[in-house]
Design an enzyme around this catalytic site. Structure first.
Site, PDB file in Angstrom:
ATOM      1  N   TYR A  10      35.032   9.016  60.663  1.00 36.29           N
ATOM      2  CA  TYR A  10      34.424  10.400  60.587  1.00 36.29           C
ATOM      3  C   TYR A  10      33.039  10.082  61.527  1.00 36.29           C
ATOM      4  O   TYR A  10      32.471   8.980  61.318  1.00 36.29           O
ATOM      5  CB  TYR A  10      34.313  11.041  59.478  1.00 36.29           C
ATOM      6  N   ASP A  53      38.634  19.797  56.037  1.00 35.62           N
ATOM      7  CA  ASP A  53      38.314  21.194  55.369  1.00 35.62           C
ATOM      8  C   ASP A  53      38.192  22.283  56.525  1.00 35.62           C
ATOM      9  O   ASP A  53      38.247  21.878  57.582  1.00 35.62           O
ATOM     10  CB  ASP A  53      37.119  21.093  54.523  1.00 35.62           C
TER      11      ASP A  53
END
Length: 250
Positions: free
Chosen positions: A111, A52
């Site tokens: 992540y 994002d």
């Protein structure tokens, strides 16, 4: 037509995410423009994780097909030359079989979410951390995180605009640790899964933050997961603290 696998590092701050958009700067558009400038070809990149706006990467993987059989070091160096001064770096390029797909061949994505836990403002890392000035207990956060491991319906941690067909995901790792270097303290959330829902990692990070300041217990977090009670989750952690750190392939 050879297929090239690229390993990419980027600072997500100036971009509106990975995926190409009509009018906004994106990582995909920056690299595809660089490809055209050095090769004269129009190529479309496919990546392992479509980050994002504001999310960073230190080991993003993408593939593209080119008509010419270029040397891999030429591909890497030429792309980097045309990407300057944008904060995007091609770390490596290699030729891979046509069957390789950066997205669909991936078996695990990793992540890391960074929380700067101190009152003094960040001078050097402010674009790469979420600063939380009140004390957080990393051990409590880790205990709560363990209640999210496994195969579950993660609807409570899913963005309203998430386009995934199913909210079911298998969370393989969710570890919370505190890292100290003098007066510099970070809480690091490391997580791994085959795939994540839109905003899932940031939503989990915000909820674990509430566990760290004792506003939610580990049982509360487990109940939020089981009931899908999105209104009880913590705030959506800001994008700047999130980094895509790797992807595994067979």
């Amino acid at each position: 037509m050879p297929r090239y696998k690229l390993v990419i590092e980027y600072d997500g701050a100036p971009f509106r995410g990975w995926q190409r958009q009509a009018d906004d700067p994106t990582v995909q558009a920056a690299i595809e423009t660089a490809v055209t400038r050095f090769s004269g070809e129009t190529a479309r990149l496919t990546c392992a994780g479509r980050t994002d706006a504001g999310v960073h990467a230190i080991h993003q993987v993408a593939h593209l097909d080119l008509a010419k059989d270029w040397r891999t070091d030429t591909v890497r160096d030429a792309l980097n030359a045309h990407l300057r001064p944008q904060p995007v770096s091609i770390l490596s390029a290699e030729v891979v079989p046509q069957e390789f797909d950066a997205r669909h061949s991936a078996i695990r994505r990793h992540y890391r979410y960074r929380i700067l836990n101190r009152r003094s403002p960040a001078a050097l890392t402010r674009a790469h951390v979420w600063q939380v000035p009140w004390p957080l207990d990393a051990e409590l956060m880790h205990r709560a995180a363990q209640r999210l491991l496994g195969h579950h319906d993660f609807s409570a941690f899913r963005a309203a605009e998430c386009q995934a067909k199913s909210p079911m995901r298998t969370l393989e790792q969710l570890d919370v640790t505190r890292e100290r270097m003098g007066l510099f303290e970070e809480i690091v959330i490391a997580t791994s899964a085959r795939s994540f829902l839109h905003h899932q990692v940031r939503a989990m990070a915000g909820t674990l933050m509430l566990a760290g300041c004792k506003r939610l217990s580990a049982d509360d977090v487990a109940e939020i997961l089981a009931t899908g009670a999105k209104h009880r989750c913590g705030p959506l952690a800001p994008a700047c603290g999130l980094t895509f750190v790797g992807v595994d392939y067979l």
